[in-house]
Design a protein around this motif. Structure first.
Motif, short mmCIF file in Angstrom:
data_model
loop_
_atom_site.label_atom_id
_atom_site.label_comp_id
_atom_site.label_asym_id
_atom_site.label_seq_id
_atom_site.Cartn_x
_atom_site.Cartn_y
_atom_site.Cartn_z
N SER A 1 21.17 31.81 59.00
CA SER A 1 20.51 33.10 59.18
C SER A 1 20.65 33.58 60.62
O SER A 1 20.92 34.76 60.87
N ALA A 2 20.46 32.67 61.58
CA ALA A 2 20.58 33.05 62.98
C ALA A 2 22.00 33.47 63.33
O ALA A 2 22.22 34.41 64.10
N LEU A 3 22.99 32.78 62.76
CA LEU A 3 24.38 33.15 63.01
C LEU A 3 24.69 34.54 62.47
O LEU A 3 25.35 35.35 63.13
N LEU A 4 24.19 34.84 61.29
CA LEU A 4 24.37 36.17 60.72
C LEU A 4 23.70 37.23 61.59
O LEU A 4 24.22 38.34 61.75
N TRP A 5 22.55 36.89 62.15
CA TRP A 5 21.84 37.82 63.04
C TRP A 5 22.72 38.19 64.23
O TRP A 5 22.85 39.36 64.59
N VAL A 6 23.36 37.17 64.84
CA VAL A 6 24.21 37.42 66.01
C VAL A 6 25.37 38.33 65.64
O VAL A 6 25.75 39.23 66.40
N ILE A 7 25.96 38.09 64.48
CA ILE A 7 27.13 38.87 64.07
C ILE A 7 26.74 40.29 63.67
O ILE A 7 27.42 41.26 64.04
N CYS A 8 25.65 40.42 62.95
CA CYS A 8 25.32 41.71 62.33
C CYS A 8 24.52 42.65 63.22
O CYS A 8 24.65 43.87 63.08
N ALA A 9 23.71 42.12 64.14
CA ALA A 9 22.85 42.99 64.94
C ALA A 9 23.64 44.06 65.71
O ALA A 9 23.27 45.25 65.68
N PRO A 10 24.75 43.72 66.41
CA PRO A 10 25.49 44.78 67.10
C PRO A 10 26.11 45.79 66.14
O PRO A 10 26.22 46.98 66.47
N LEU A 11 26.52 45.32 64.96
CA LEU A 11 27.11 46.24 63.98
C LEU A 11 26.07 47.24 63.48
O LEU A 11 26.35 48.44 63.36
N TRP A 12 24.88 46.75 63.19
CA TRP A 12 23.81 47.65 62.75
C TRP A 12 23.43 48.61 63.88
O TRP A 12 23.11 49.77 63.63
N ALA A 13 23.43 48.10 65.14
CA ALA A 13 23.07 48.96 66.28
C ALA A 13 24.04 50.12 66.42
O ALA A 13 23.65 51.27 66.64
N VAL B 1 21.12 42.74 72.80
CA VAL B 1 19.90 41.98 73.06
C VAL B 1 19.42 41.28 71.78
O VAL B 1 19.04 40.11 71.80
N ALA B 2 19.46 42.01 70.66
CA ALA B 2 19.02 41.41 69.40
C ALA B 2 19.91 40.24 69.01
O ALA B 2 19.44 39.21 68.52
N SER B 3 21.22 40.37 69.23
CA SER B 3 22.12 39.28 68.87
C SER B 3 21.96 38.10 69.82
O SER B 3 22.10 36.94 69.41
N LEU B 4 21.65 38.36 71.09
CA LEU B 4 21.36 37.27 72.02
C LEU B 4 20.13 36.50 71.57
O LEU B 4 20.09 35.26 71.59
N ASN B 5 19.10 37.24 71.16
CA ASN B 5 17.89 36.58 70.67
C ASN B 5 18.20 35.73 69.45
O ASN B 5 17.68 34.63 69.28
N GLY B 6 19.04 36.26 68.57
CA GLY B 6 19.42 35.49 67.39
C GLY B 6 20.29 34.30 67.72
O GLY B 6 20.19 33.25 67.08
N ALA B 7 21.16 34.44 68.73
CA ALA B 7 22.06 33.34 69.10
C ALA B 7 21.29 32.10 69.49
O ALA B 7 21.73 30.97 69.23
N ALA B 8 20.14 32.28 70.12
CA ALA B 8 19.34 31.13 70.54
C ALA B 8 18.87 30.31 69.35
O ALA B 8 18.63 29.10 69.49
N TYR B 9 18.74 30.94 68.20
CA TYR B 9 18.20 30.23 67.04
C TYR B 9 19.29 29.64 66.14
O TYR B 9 18.98 29.09 65.08
N ILE B 10 20.54 29.72 66.56
CA ILE B 10 21.61 29.08 65.80
C ILE B 10 21.56 27.57 66.00
O ILE B 10 21.61 26.79 65.04
N VAL B 11 21.45 27.14 67.24
CA VAL B 11 21.52 25.71 67.55
C VAL B 11 20.22 25.18 68.14
O VAL B 11 19.82 24.05 67.82
#
Length: 466
Positions: free
Chosen positions: A71-83, A408-418
């Protein structure tokens, strides 16, 4: 509606710029606040019960943390696209997409976990299906935060961006108070530990209906142009813009409408030198915060002896998370506006406090001491998060706010991948290792930030280093 219908009339830019002259109505601000609050409350309620659910399922702690990774990986990928899509299709539409992702994810997660706890699914199947359902939040829920951030940033003077972003971030803070407080009350006899999932899916549906009915459709391409008035709920708001803000907005507006045509919004790159120090701070500090949140629930079960009866640990975990959330609100609603902290100061002071708090609760032996230490750490992260967010926002132009919101949203999500799983894995080897790594990450942000982050007095120009 044809795409040409969305273009401004060649000789009437005043009609396009007019909406930006008006402050955001109170009802609209309430809706924006609720969009952020309900997702935060739902996620922290989930954090309150998942350690107990994992223990009841009989799976290792690290596997519970790993269930969030996809879920966190998808957040990183998708957040900039949605923005980027929000820059063209509207902030309201992207907020609705985010809420739909949140509702679907929570309803399906609750259903899967309910079957798993009832014995209808094996522990492995439960975790796999839970991760799949959770991915809906990463893939679609990531549309809402950058849309809300861009909506507010485009209507906030640069000189007050830190306070405005702190208030947006505080909607998450308020949600993190509500979520842990309500989680034990939502453990119903029929649903058991998964009750909070179904309850917050229902609340999210109510917010989605209100958003669709009450928030007007927006034309985001034009909303960030012209004279912008601070939102009435922002701390120290001032209805007048500075001369620098007016000049910058006027220059951008004229450049955008040369010949009556809208100029394309340039792509904002992660390696942009304006952003590099803030991105480093966001990655390191975000990993420290994510690891702390990943460990805390399991740490409470271990330190207070709840492993034998994990259901009893839900209340204690919720109490500690609520203490941390209240401390976060204190920092974002109180300390930042009262002390007039800029992005750099907020980031540095936040990391220093986080180190003190992590050391404090790692040495604690009872619920009171754990709560106090976690509150200090949360206060530090509460200063750091809006400082980093506002610094990144101020580093770019107003036209790039939609894209920086996505970054910023994808950075926040990136932290929750690992970080959560890695933190729990290190903690499982020895608690000292897990907490030492968190403190080292915070110290790295402090040292690098002291050397590389742009001084606060130069940030309002939006061109650090120039």
């Amino acid at each position: 509606m044809a795409e040409s219908d969305l273009q401004p009339p060649p000789h009437a830019p005043e009609t396009v710029l007019a909406p930006a002259h008006q402050p955001i109505a109170r009802e609209r601000m309430v809706l924006l606040f609720l969009v952020m609050l309900v997702t935060a409350a739902g996620n922290t309620a989930m954090q309150s019960v998942m350690p107990s659910i994992g223990t009841a399922l009989g799976v290792a702690d690290v596997w519970i943390s790993l269930a969030y990774t996809w879920s966190a990986l998808l957040w990183v990928i998708c957040a900039p696209l949605w923005a980027k899509r929000s820059d063209r299709r509207g902030r309201k539409a992207m907020m609705a997409v985010g809420l739909v992702g949140f509702i679907a994810s929570f309803a399906l997660c609750g259903l899967v976990l309910w079957f798993g706890l009832a014995g209808a699914l094996s522990a492995l199947a439960t975790l796999i299906l839970f991760a799949a359902a959770r991915s809906l939040y990463g893939g679609f829920g990531s549309a809402a935060p950058p849309a809300v951030q861009a909506y507010v940033a485009s209507r906030t003077p640069r000189s007050e961006r830190t306070q405005a972003m702190a208030l947006i971030a505080s909607s998450f803070g308020l949600g993190t108070v509500i979520g842990p407080a309500l989680a034990p009350l939502l453990v119903f006899p029929l649903t058991g530990l998964v009750g909070p999932f179904f309850a917050f899916a229902a609340v999210g549906l109510a917010v989605l209906i209100a958003l669709r009915l009450r928030l007007p459709d927006d034309a985001p391409t034009f909303a960030a142009r012209g004279r912008v008035i601070a939102a009435p709920f922002s701390a120290n708001s001032n209805p007048r813009m500075s001369d620098d803000d007016e000049e910058e907005d006027s220059d951008e507006a004229q450049a955008d409408y040369v010949g009556g045509d809208e100029a394309p919004i340039p792509d904002l790159k992660w390696r942009d030198p304006r952003l590099r120090p803030w991105i480093v701070a966001g990655l390191l500090g975000g990993h420290a915060q994510a690891a702390t949140l990943g460990i805390i629930g399991f740490f409470i079960l271990d330190r207070l002896g709840f492993r034998e009866d994990p259901a009893l640990g839900t209340g204690s975990i919720g109490l500690v998370l609520m203490a941390g959330a209240i401390a976060t609100l204190l920092s974002q609603w109180g300390l930042i506006p009262m002390l007039k902290l800029g992005p750099r100061a907020s980031t540095l002071w936040g990391m220093a406090l986080a180190i003190i708090g992590v050391i404090g609760f790692s040495l604690a032996q009872d619920l009171h001491a754990i709560s106090l230490g976690f509150a200090v750490a949360s206060m530090g992260f509460g200063l750091y998060r809006p400082g980093f967010t506002a610094g990144a926002s101020l580093a770019v132009t107003r036209r790039e706010q939609g894209q920086i919101g996505g970054i910023v949203a994808s950075l926040n999500g990136a932290a929750y991948i690992v970080a959560p799983a890695a933190g729990v894995w290190l903690y499982g080897h020895h608690p000292v290792i897990g907490f030492a790594v968190i403190c080292l990450l915070c110290a790295a942000v402090f040292v690098l930030g002291w050397r590389t982050l742009t001084p606060d007095e130069t940030l309002p120009s939006g061109r650090p280093g120039s």
